[in-house]
Scaffold this motif. Structure first.
Motif, PDB file in Angstrom:
ATOM      1  N   THR A 296       2.805 -11.435   9.568  1.00 55.65           N
ATOM      2  CA  THR A 296       4.407 -10.238   9.142  1.00 55.65           C
ATOM      3  C   THR A 296       3.151  -9.060   9.346  1.00 55.65           C
ATOM      4  O   THR A 296       2.004  -8.835  10.215  1.00 55.65           O
ATOM      5  CB  THR A 296       4.843 -10.116   8.049  1.00 55.65           C
TER       6      THR A 296
ATOM      7  N   PRO B  65       8.622 -12.887  10.031  1.00 55.01           N
ATOM      8  CA  PRO B  65       9.506 -13.224  11.422  1.00 55.01           C
ATOM      9  C   PRO B  65       9.474 -14.595  11.871  1.00 55.01           C
ATOM     10  O   PRO B  65      10.243 -15.097  12.851  1.00 55.01           O
ATOM     11  CB  PRO B  65       9.315 -12.016  12.324  1.00 55.01           C
TER      12      PRO B  65
ATOM     13  N   LYS C 239      12.384 -16.951  12.166  1.00 53.28           N
ATOM     14  CA  LYS C 239      12.929 -17.481  13.423  1.00 53.28           C
ATOM     15  C   LYS C 239      13.534 -18.904  13.367  1.00 53.28           C
ATOM     16  O   LYS C 239      14.207 -19.616  13.334  1.00 53.28           O
ATOM     17  CB  LYS C 239      11.897 -17.489  14.588  1.00 53.28           C
TER      18      LYS C 239
END
Length: 464
Positions: free
Chosen positions: A46, A80, A84
């Motif tokens: 991150t 992230p 995903k």
């Protein structure tokens, strides 16, 4: 022969019955949707705490710098790359950076099993299931654009709002010039019916709105009037009719309550709203929401959970003061019901939980009781809420009961006092408010520290 005819007739009848059954297709099974909270192990990949400008607005960073507060790992967004991978299995509808969770929506629960198999996932918890029957959301109410003669109090500029501010010394603080200017308040609620069209509400400085509920309504101004009433207690500025406790403050209107059902996911929505409020730089948050009973009784809160560290909403609320934000929340209206106790997030650490007084300054029977499960004084303070004067979505000044309205009445004064004493931290501000209250020397689980005097708190703590 007769026997064969009977058999033939029975066969014909049977064939007709089968054909009739085949001609009427079975009703399709109802497809259910589910929302799960996914707990993550870490925040690998991150952003960096060394680039705070990528995480928070300039106003939020200024608020923290003023209080000597930095950025920590809870301010970092969820990973992230983890999001995903989760998106490959389910629809992601929200995240909590503070508590490192992801909200996902599925119709096939086998997807949750696959998510649980991801090495960075530590667990999942179902927080919503589509109900067999939903409480329909209300249509927009009709409203009036003018006041009646009975709304006006000719000899008092505060109008019908006078007593609920005067008993806290708020009128004196206003007279000194502290009416909330420069302060930003977030209202986390369930809807703000007609707040976009009522002329009196339009005078309030509303900075923006945000809806955190999955499948949001087209417009948060169509829903319940509850948030409209809460906002009016603070922001209304109609001389001789009603002046609220922070008429010069600015406001964010945030929706986290889903009026169609009552399920745990609303606590996730609330935390998401609080994180947003922190990020845009609000100083104070008012929430007049509380949760203990859910549609599925097996998920309802228990007394042992009222420790500020168990309920998801309370865990999020307990972080706010450490980020420089004061949370003012209603104690709940369960005092005369079987539950009786405060409702999360009123049990959170380092917040101001507000109970309700009647106009004779006696505790309202419905006002929820403390203490927290770990023995902290609750409620923290009291304000008039039985009844409160306020404006609902119809555009008229009305009387309504509830800690839902004692809380914003006090919240507006918190903002004004902080305007007057900007050198204080969130912790210090809450401390002097408690100390200014009339039951501070012997607090109890009904009245808490008592009725605060914001004027005296200012006089004792102003810098010379």
């Amino acid at each position: 022969m007769k026997h064969n005819m009977i058999i033939a007739a029975l066969l014909a009848f049977t064939m007709q019955t089968v054909q009739a059954q085949e001609a009427t297709p079975a009703a399709p099974e109802r497809e259910y949707s589910y929302i799960y909270r996914v707990y993550l192990a870490d925040k690998q990949g991150t952003a960096s705490i060394n680039r705070p400008e990528e995480l928070l607005s300039p106003k939020a960073l200024q608020r923290r710098a003023r209080q000597g507060l930095g950025i920590d790992s809870t301010d970092l967004p969820v990973s992230p790359k983890y999001v995903k991978q989760i998106k490959k299995q389910a629809q992601v509808i929200g995240t909590s950076r503070w508590l490192n969770t992801v909200l996902v929506k599925v119709t096939d629960t086998t997807a949750i099993k696959r998510i649980e198999g991801l090495k960075f996932v530590t667990g999942t918890h179902r927080v919503w299931i589509s109900p067999d029957r939903e409480t329909p959301l209300p249509d927009r109410k009709k409203y009036t654009t003018s006041f009646s003669e009975s709304d006006s109090v000719a000899n008092n500029i505060y109008g019908k709002g006078y007593r609920q501010i005067a008993v806290m010394g708020g009128d004196s603080l206003h007279a000194e010039g502290f009416r909330g200017k420069g302060m930003t308040i977030a209202v986390i609620d369930g809807g703000f019916c007609n707040a976009d069209v009522i002329p009196s509400i339009q005078k309030i400085n509303i900075l923006g709105t945000r809806d955190f509920v999955c499948e949001p309504r087209p417009n948060i101004y169509y829903d319940t009037s509850h948030g409209t009433g809460v906002l009016s207690c603070m922001g209304l500025n109609e001389p001789n009719v009603f002046i609220g406790t922070a008429p010069e403050a600015s406001f964010w209107l945030l929706r986290s309550e889903d009026g169609r059902t009552e399920q745990e996911v609303e606590e996730d929505y609330w935390v998401m709203a609080a994180e947003f409020a922190d990020s845009v730089g609000v100083d104070v948050i008012n929430t007049s929401l509380g949760y203990n009973n859910f549609d599925d009784p097996t998920t309802s809160h228990k007394y042992w959970q009222l420790d500020g560290r168990t309920a998801f909403i309370s865990r999020g609320a307990s972080l706010l003061a450490g980020k420089g934000v004061v949370l003012v929340c209603s104690a709940g209206n369960s005092g005369d019901e079987p539950w009786k106790k405060i409702t999360p997030p009123a049990d959170a650490d380092n917040v101001l939980t507000v109970g309700a007084l009647n106009r004779q300054l006696v505790n309202a029977n419905f006002s929820s009781l403390g203490p927290s499960q770990d023995g902290r004084v609750k409620p923290d303070i009291m304000a008039i809420g039985n009844p409160s004067y306020l404006m609902y979505g119809e555009g008229e000044i009305i009387r309504a009961n509830g800690t839902s309205f004692s809380s914003p009445t006090a919240c507006g004064m918190v903002a004004c006092l902080w305007q007057a004493l900007p050198h204080l931290t969130a912790y210090e501000l809450m401390d002097i408010i408690r100390k200014s209250s009339d039951n501070y020397s012997h607090p109890d689980n009904i009245y808490g520290y008592g009725l605060p005097n914001f004027w005296q708190a200012y006089l004792k703590n102003k810098t010379r």
